[in-house]
Design a protein around this motif. Structure first.
Motif, PDB file in Angstrom:
ATOM      1  N   GLY A  35       0.807  -1.204   0.000  1.00 13.44           N
ATOM      2  CA  GLY A  35       0.000   0.000   0.000  1.00 13.44           C
ATOM      3  C   GLY A  35       0.843   1.257   0.000  1.00 13.44           C
ATOM      4  N   LEU A  36       0.208   2.375  -0.305  1.00 12.68           N
ATOM      5  CA  LEU A  36       0.857   3.679  -0.355  1.00 12.68           C
ATOM      6  C   LEU A  36       1.536   4.017   0.971  1.00 12.68           C
ATOM      7  CD1 LEU A  36       1.231   6.373  -1.955  1.00 12.68           C
ATOM      8  CD2 LEU A  36      -0.906   7.142  -0.873  1.00 12.68           C
ATOM      9  N   LEU A  37       2.737   4.573   0.877  1.00 15.21           N
ATOM     10  CA  LEU A  37       3.574   5.049   1.984  1.00 15.21           C
ATOM     11  C   LEU A  37       4.410   3.948   2.636  1.00 15.21           C
ATOM     12  CD1 LEU A  37       1.137   7.536   3.777  1.00 15.21           C
ATOM     13  CD2 LEU A  37       2.778   8.028   1.959  1.00 15.21           C
ATOM     14  N   TRP A  38       4.219   2.691   2.210  1.00 14.99           N
ATOM     15  CA  TRP A  38       4.961   1.609   2.832  1.00 14.99           C
ATOM     16  C   TRP A  38       5.876   0.952   1.805  1.00 14.99           C
ATOM     17  CZ3 TRP A  38       4.368   3.166   7.378  1.00 14.99           C
ATOM     18  CH2 TRP A  38       3.124   3.536   7.899  1.00 14.99           C
ATOM     19  N   ASP A  39       6.262  -0.278   2.066  1.00 17.44           N
ATOM     20  CA  ASP A  39       7.109  -1.034   1.147  1.00 17.44           C
ATOM     21  C   ASP A  39       6.863  -2.523   1.378  1.00 17.44           C
ATOM     22  OD1 ASP A  39       8.530  -1.702   3.488  1.00 17.44           O
ATOM     23  OD2 ASP A  39      10.109  -0.226   3.123  1.00 17.44           O
ATOM     24  N   ALA A  40       7.751  -3.361   0.868  1.00 23.12           N
ATOM     25  CA  ALA A  40       7.544  -4.808   0.945  1.00 23.12           C
ATOM     26  C   ALA A  40       7.451  -5.321   2.376  1.00 23.12           C
ATOM     27  CB  ALA A  40       8.667  -5.533   0.202  1.00 23.12           C
ATOM     28  N   GLU A  41       8.003  -4.582   3.345  1.00 24.26           N
ATOM     29  CA  GLU A  41       7.958  -5.036   4.741  1.00 24.26           C
ATOM     30  C   GLU A  41       6.531  -5.160   5.253  1.00 24.26           C
ATOM     31  OE1 GLU A  41       9.573  -3.892   9.223  1.00 24.26           O
ATOM     32  OE2 GLU A  41      10.060  -2.574   7.530  1.00 24.26           O
ATOM     33  N   LEU A  42       5.598  -4.498   4.600  1.00 20.48           N
ATOM     34  CA  LEU A  42       4.200  -4.587   5.018  1.00 20.48           C
ATOM     35  C   LEU A  42       3.717  -6.034   5.050  1.00 20.48           C
ATOM     36  CD1 LEU A  42       1.825  -2.583   5.705  1.00 20.48           C
ATOM     37  CD2 LEU A  42       1.112  -2.866   3.333  1.00 20.48           C
ATOM     38  N   PHE A  43       4.378  -6.902   4.274  1.00 21.66           N
ATOM     39  CA  PHE A  43       3.976  -8.298   4.185  1.00 21.66           C
ATOM     40  C   PHE A  43       4.972  -9.246   4.838  1.00 21.66           C
ATOM     41  CE2 PHE A  43       2.067  -6.259   0.387  1.00 21.66           C
ATOM     42  CZ  PHE A  43       0.735  -6.444   0.715  1.00 21.66           C
ATOM     43  N   ALA A  44       5.836  -8.734   5.692  1.00 18.79           N
ATOM     44  CA  ALA A  44       6.833  -9.605   6.326  1.00 18.79           C
ATOM     45  C   ALA A  44       6.203 -10.803   7.039  1.00 18.79           C
ATOM     46  CB  ALA A  44       7.692  -8.790   7.298  1.00 18.79           C
ATOM     47  N   PRO A  45       5.093 -10.642   7.778  1.00 21.81           N
ATOM     48  CA  PRO A  45       4.488 -11.822   8.434  1.00 21.81           C
ATOM     49  C   PRO A  45       3.986 -12.854   7.437  1.00 21.81           C
ATOM     50  CG  PRO A  45       3.679  -9.781   9.431  1.00 21.81           C
ATOM     51  CD  PRO A  45       4.377  -9.402   8.170  1.00 21.81           C
ATOM     52  N   GLN A  46       3.507 -12.392   6.282  1.00 20.54           N
ATOM     53  CA  GLN A  46       2.987 -13.332   5.284  1.00 20.54           C
ATOM     54  C   GLN A  46       4.137 -14.039   4.553  1.00 20.54           C
ATOM     55  OE1 GLN A  46       1.457 -10.013   5.624  1.00 20.54           O
ATOM     56  NE2 GLN A  46       0.234 -11.265   7.042  1.00 20.54           N
ATOM     57  N   LEU A  47       5.205 -13.318   4.262  1.00 18.99           N
ATOM     58  CA  LEU A  47       6.357 -13.937   3.600  1.00 18.99           C
ATOM     59  C   LEU A  47       6.931 -15.043   4.474  1.00 18.99           C
ATOM     60  CD1 LEU A  47       5.989 -11.423   1.805  1.00 18.99           C
ATOM     61  CD2 LEU A  47       8.473 -11.200   1.745  1.00 18.99           C
ATOM     62  N   ALA A  48       7.069 -14.769   5.772  1.00 20.48           N
ATOM     63  CA  ALA A  48       7.617 -15.772   6.684  1.00 20.48           C
ATOM     64  C   ALA A  48       6.694 -16.978   6.794  1.00 20.48           C
ATOM     65  CB  ALA A  48       7.834 -15.145   8.058  1.00 20.48           C
ATOM     66  N   HIS A  49       5.387 -16.733   6.750  1.00 23.81           N
ATOM     67  CA  HIS A  49       4.405 -17.803   6.919  1.00 23.81           C
ATOM     68  C   HIS A  49       4.301 -18.707   5.686  1.00 23.81           C
ATOM     69  CE1 HIS A  49       0.767 -19.733   8.425  1.00 23.81           C
ATOM     70  NE2 HIS A  49       0.153 -19.448   7.285  1.00 23.81           N
ATOM     71  N   LEU A  50       4.492 -18.147   4.501  1.00 27.69           N
ATOM     72  CA  LEU A  50       4.210 -18.876   3.266  1.00 27.69           C
ATOM     73  C   LEU A  50       5.446 -19.421   2.561  1.00 27.69           C
ATOM     74  CD1 LEU A  50       1.580 -16.364   1.867  1.00 27.69           C
ATOM     75  CD2 LEU A  50       1.079 -18.686   2.629  1.00 27.69           C
ATOM     76  N   LYS A  51       6.618 -18.974   2.943  1.00 26.90           N
ATOM     77  CA  LYS A  51       7.816 -19.268   2.152  1.00 26.90           C
ATOM     78  C   LYS A  51       8.192 -20.747   2.120  1.00 26.90           C
ATOM     79  CE  LYS A  51      11.092 -18.162   5.883  1.00 26.90           C
ATOM     80  NZ  LYS A  51      11.657 -19.515   6.032  1.00 26.90           N
ATOM     81  N   ASP A  52       7.698 -21.541   3.055  1.00 26.28           N
ATOM     82  CA  ASP A  52       8.005 -22.970   3.024  1.00 26.28           C
ATOM     83  C   ASP A  52       7.135 -23.737   2.036  1.00 26.28           C
ATOM     84  OD1 ASP A  52       9.989 -22.672   4.917  1.00 26.28           O
ATOM     85  OD2 ASP A  52       8.659 -23.121   6.601  1.00 26.28           O
ATOM     86  N   ARG A  53       6.095 -23.079   1.534  1.00 20.09           N
ATOM     87  CA  ARG A  53       5.179 -23.771   0.629  1.00 20.09           C
ATOM     88  C   ARG A  53       5.107 -23.146  -0.762  1.00 20.09           C
ATOM     89  NH1 ARG A  53       0.066 -22.883   3.800  1.00 20.09           N
ATOM     90  NH2 ARG A  53       1.368 -21.367   4.919  1.00 20.09           N
ATOM     91  N   TYR A  54       5.513 -21.885  -0.875  1.00 20.98           N
ATOM     92  CA  TYR A  54       5.399 -21.168  -2.136  1.00 20.98           C
ATOM     93  C   TYR A  54       6.677 -20.382  -2.410  1.00 20.98           C
ATOM     94  CZ  TYR A  54       0.383 -21.957  -1.526  1.00 20.98           C
ATOM     95  OH  TYR A  54      -0.841 -22.536  -1.350  1.00 20.98           O
TER      96      TYR A  54
END
Length: 273
Positions: A35-54
């Motif tokens: 979203g506006l004003l942020w960056d990829a870190e906005l999804f850090a919890p999702q990246l950590a959660h999904l990276k073992d499967r995708y």
């Protein structure tokens, strides 16, 4: 710091997962668009959660985060959409599950409607298919003017309640998190005004939603004041194959405010696919 030259700009991106060259354990890729004003870190919890499967990719929009700046006075949503298309094509990762929050959702809806060959599914978080409401425009232009000429520090107190729920803003246990995100807000480059103008000036895409044929998950925080839950309901009603999930005690940044609930909704949606 991985970067890629696409569509006349240079984008920062993070590429993680079991196999960052050919998909995760499912052989599928999820792309996250912030979203506006942020960056990829906005999804850090999702990246950590999904990276073992995708295979999981998150990138910064042009003029934001760690991506290259721009010189136009308004970075249009059409340009940002074309950046996403070029990113997916150059990395040769399509079709993907494309997850966009707010501004990222503006990109996702355009992608799903116009490039079905690149989208396996859409995840639309805290977003709207409509233009910026007329009543918001003068307020947002004023905040943008102050941020451009005097700095984001002077508008942070006004912007934080737009970006986060009251639960997040008033919880004593989350003071450190609030300080972190306020620091990121204030630390934006001064030229962020170009990206803000693009969001304010955007055209609606509600009339394109009927062209989306892939599965769609629509998520919205029940305390979102930037794109209120009625906006999510309107998107859901226009896409027959969509499902709507409300995230309790979340505002406009549900991915970091309520990561457990968001991750659970993602798991349920992706499992059914």
């Amino acid at each position: 710091m991985p970067q890629i030259d696409v569509n006349g700009t240079r984008l920062y991106y993070e590429d993680t997962g079991q196999d960052s060259t050919g998909g995760g354990s499912t052989g599928e890729t999820i792309v996250f668009s912030h979203g506006l004003l942020w960056d990829a870190e906005l999804f850090a919890p999702q990246l950590a959660h999904l990276k073992d499967r995708y295979r999981v990719i998150a990138y910064d929009h042009r003029g934001q985060g760690r991506s290259a700046d721009d010189t136009v006075s308004s970075i249009s949503m059409e340009t940002v959409y074309q950046d996403a298309v070029a990113l997916i094509e150059k990395l040769a990762i399509g079709p993907v599950h494309f997850a966009g929050l707010s501004m990222g959702g503006f990109v996702a809806m355009r992608l799903g409607a116009r490039r079905p060959d690149l989208t396996r599914s859409l995840i639309l978080m805290e977003t709207s298919a409509d233009p910026e409401p007329a009543e918001n425009v003068p307020k947002y232009r004023k905040l943008n003017f102050v941020a451009r000429w005097l700095g984001l520090g002077l508008v942070a107190a006004k912007v934080m309640p737009i970006m986060f729920s009251q639960d997040f803003l008033t919880d004593p246990a989350r003071a450190a998190e609030r300080a972190h995100w306020r620091g990121k807000l204030v630390g934006n480059r001064r030229s962020i005004w170009r990206a803000v103008n693009g969001v304010i000036d955007r055209a609606g895409v509600h009339d394109e939603l009927g062209r989306i044929r892939c599965p769609v998950l629509v998520m919205v925080g029940d305390q979102d004041v930037a794109t209120v839950p009625a906006k999510a309901e309107r998107i859901h009603a226009a896409i027959p194959q969509s499902r709507l999930v409300r995230i309790a005690k979340a505002g406009h940044s549900s991915s970091v405010e309520q990561p457990v609930a968001v991750n659970a909704a993602l798991d349920e949606f992706l499992k059914d696919l």
